[in-house]
Design a protein around this motif. Sequence first.
Motif, short mmCIF file in Angstrom:
data_model
loop_
_atom_site.label_atom_id
_atom_site.label_comp_id
_atom_site.label_asym_id
_atom_site.label_seq_id
_atom_site.Cartn_x
_atom_site.Cartn_y
_atom_site.Cartn_z
N LEU A 1 3.04 -33.13 -37.92
CA LEU A 1 3.50 -31.76 -37.72
C LEU A 1 5.01 -31.66 -37.92
CD1 LEU A 1 2.99 -28.84 -36.77
CD2 LEU A 1 3.34 -29.63 -34.45
N VAL A 2 5.74 -32.65 -37.46
CA VAL A 2 7.19 -32.64 -37.62
C VAL A 2 7.58 -32.82 -39.09
CG1 VAL A 2 9.30 -33.94 -37.07
CG2 VAL A 2 7.68 -33.37 -35.27
N ARG A 3 6.87 -33.69 -39.78
CA ARG A 3 7.22 -33.98 -41.17
C ARG A 3 6.74 -32.89 -42.14
NH1 ARG A 3 6.06 -39.82 -43.03
NH2 ARG A 3 7.58 -39.18 -44.59
N HIS A 4 5.59 -32.27 -41.87
CA HIS A 4 5.03 -31.26 -42.76
C HIS A 4 4.58 -30.05 -41.94
CE1 HIS A 4 5.03 -34.31 -45.89
NE2 HIS A 4 4.37 -35.11 -45.08
N PRO A 5 5.50 -29.22 -41.49
CA PRO A 5 5.10 -28.11 -40.61
C PRO A 5 4.27 -27.04 -41.33
CG PRO A 5 7.46 -28.03 -41.05
CD PRO A 5 6.93 -29.30 -41.65
N ARG A 6 4.47 -26.85 -42.63
CA ARG A 6 3.71 -25.81 -43.33
C ARG A 6 2.22 -26.15 -43.39
NH1 ARG A 6 7.67 -24.13 -48.32
NH2 ARG A 6 9.29 -23.26 -46.99
N GLY A 7 1.92 -27.40 -43.58
CA GLY A 7 0.51 -27.81 -43.61
C GLY A 7 -0.16 -27.58 -42.27
N ALA A 8 0.56 -27.87 -41.20
CA ALA A 8 -0.01 -27.65 -39.87
C ALA A 8 -0.20 -26.17 -39.59
CB ALA A 8 0.89 -28.28 -38.80
N LEU A 9 0.76 -25.35 -40.04
CA LEU A 9 0.63 -23.90 -39.84
C LEU A 9 -0.55 -23.36 -40.64
CD1 LEU A 9 4.37 -22.80 -39.85
CD2 LEU A 9 2.81 -22.97 -37.91
N ALA A 10 -0.72 -23.85 -41.86
CA ALA A 10 -1.85 -23.41 -42.67
C ALA A 10 -3.17 -23.83 -42.01
CB ALA A 10 -1.76 -23.98 -44.09
N GLY A 11 -3.20 -25.03 -41.49
CA GLY A 11 -4.39 -25.49 -40.79
C GLY A 11 -4.66 -24.66 -39.55
N GLY A 12 -3.61 -24.31 -38.83
CA GLY A 12 -3.76 -23.46 -37.65
C GLY A 12 -4.32 -22.09 -38.01
N ARG A 13 -3.83 -21.55 -39.13
CA ARG A 13 -4.36 -20.25 -39.58
C ARG A 13 -5.84 -20.36 -39.93
NH1 ARG A 13 0.81 -19.61 -42.08
NH2 ARG A 13 0.02 -20.52 -44.00
N LYS A 14 -6.23 -21.47 -40.57
CA LYS A 14 -7.65 -21.66 -40.92
C LYS A 14 -8.51 -21.79 -39.67
CE LYS A 14 -6.77 -23.72 -45.41
NZ LYS A 14 -6.80 -24.93 -46.22
N VAL A 15 -8.01 -22.51 -38.69
CA VAL A 15 -8.76 -22.66 -37.45
C VAL A 15 -8.90 -21.31 -36.76
CG1 VAL A 15 -8.64 -23.64 -35.11
CG2 VAL A 15 -8.18 -25.09 -37.10
N LEU A 16 -7.82 -20.53 -36.72
CA LEU A 16 -7.87 -19.21 -36.11
C LEU A 16 -8.84 -18.29 -36.86
CD1 LEU A 16 -6.79 -17.26 -33.98
CD2 LEU A 16 -4.95 -16.67 -35.57
N ALA A 17 -8.80 -18.32 -38.19
CA ALA A 17 -9.72 -17.50 -38.98
C ALA A 17 -11.16 -17.92 -38.74
CB ALA A 17 -9.38 -17.61 -40.47
N GLY A 18 -11.40 -19.22 -38.64
CA GLY A 18 -12.75 -19.71 -38.35
C GLY A 18 -13.23 -19.25 -36.98
N TYR A 19 -12.36 -19.28 -36.00
CA TYR A 19 -12.72 -18.84 -34.66
C TYR A 19 -13.04 -17.34 -34.65
CZ TYR A 19 -12.24 -17.50 -29.77
OH TYR A 19 -12.45 -16.97 -28.53
N MET A 20 -12.21 -16.57 -35.34
CA MET A 20 -12.46 -15.12 -35.42
C MET A 20 -13.78 -14.83 -36.13
SD MET A 20 -8.56 -13.86 -36.09
CE MET A 20 -9.00 -12.19 -36.42
N ILE B 1 -3.58 -40.91 -31.52
CA ILE B 1 -3.97 -39.82 -32.42
C ILE B 1 -3.07 -38.61 -32.21
CG2 ILE B 1 -5.82 -38.18 -32.93
CD1 ILE B 1 -7.78 -40.49 -32.31
N GLY B 2 -2.77 -38.29 -30.97
CA GLY B 2 -1.87 -37.17 -30.69
C GLY B 2 -0.47 -37.41 -31.23
N GLY B 3 0.01 -38.65 -31.12
CA GLY B 3 1.33 -38.98 -31.66
C GLY B 3 1.37 -38.87 -33.17
N LEU B 4 0.30 -39.34 -33.83
CA LEU B 4 0.24 -39.22 -35.29
C LEU B 4 0.19 -37.76 -35.73
CD1 LEU B 4 -2.17 -42.16 -36.16
CD2 LEU B 4 0.31 -42.05 -36.52
N ALA B 5 -0.57 -36.96 -35.00
CA ALA B 5 -0.64 -35.54 -35.33
C ALA B 5 0.71 -34.87 -35.12
CB ALA B 5 -1.71 -34.85 -34.48
N ALA B 6 1.41 -35.24 -34.06
CA ALA B 6 2.74 -34.67 -33.81
C ALA B 6 3.73 -35.11 -34.89
CB ALA B 6 3.24 -35.09 -32.43
N LEU B 7 3.64 -36.36 -35.31
CA LEU B 7 4.52 -36.85 -36.37
C LEU B 7 4.26 -36.11 -37.67
CD1 LEU B 7 6.66 -38.94 -37.16
CD2 LEU B 7 4.79 -40.49 -37.76
#
Length: 106
Positions: free
Chosen positions: A74-93, A66-72
Amino acid sequence: MSLNNAPAKPPGADTKPPTRAERKARLLAELEQQRVDILVDSDQLLRAASPLDSNWQRFKIPAYVIGGLAALRLVRHPRGALAGGRKVLAGYMLYRKLKLLAKVAT
């Protein structure tokens, strides 16, 4: 001055302070006891954690996949991962703010 008015000496006041060798021996004995306690506690921890360790072995390979698939992804679509990271951060806040609000309201 009379002897009856003299302050009472604490018990053991007439004894000499321990010598350097006696203090060293006492500290070494204390260190040895601490080492024994650490060994006993570490053995107890290993026995208590052994079921968790054996269960972790079952999930280790799927977690790596699962970690390898997530890393793959992330490498292929970095914008989607960054958007997801922003959503996770906003949810935490938001969670922290709601928790603070609930604390103030009670």
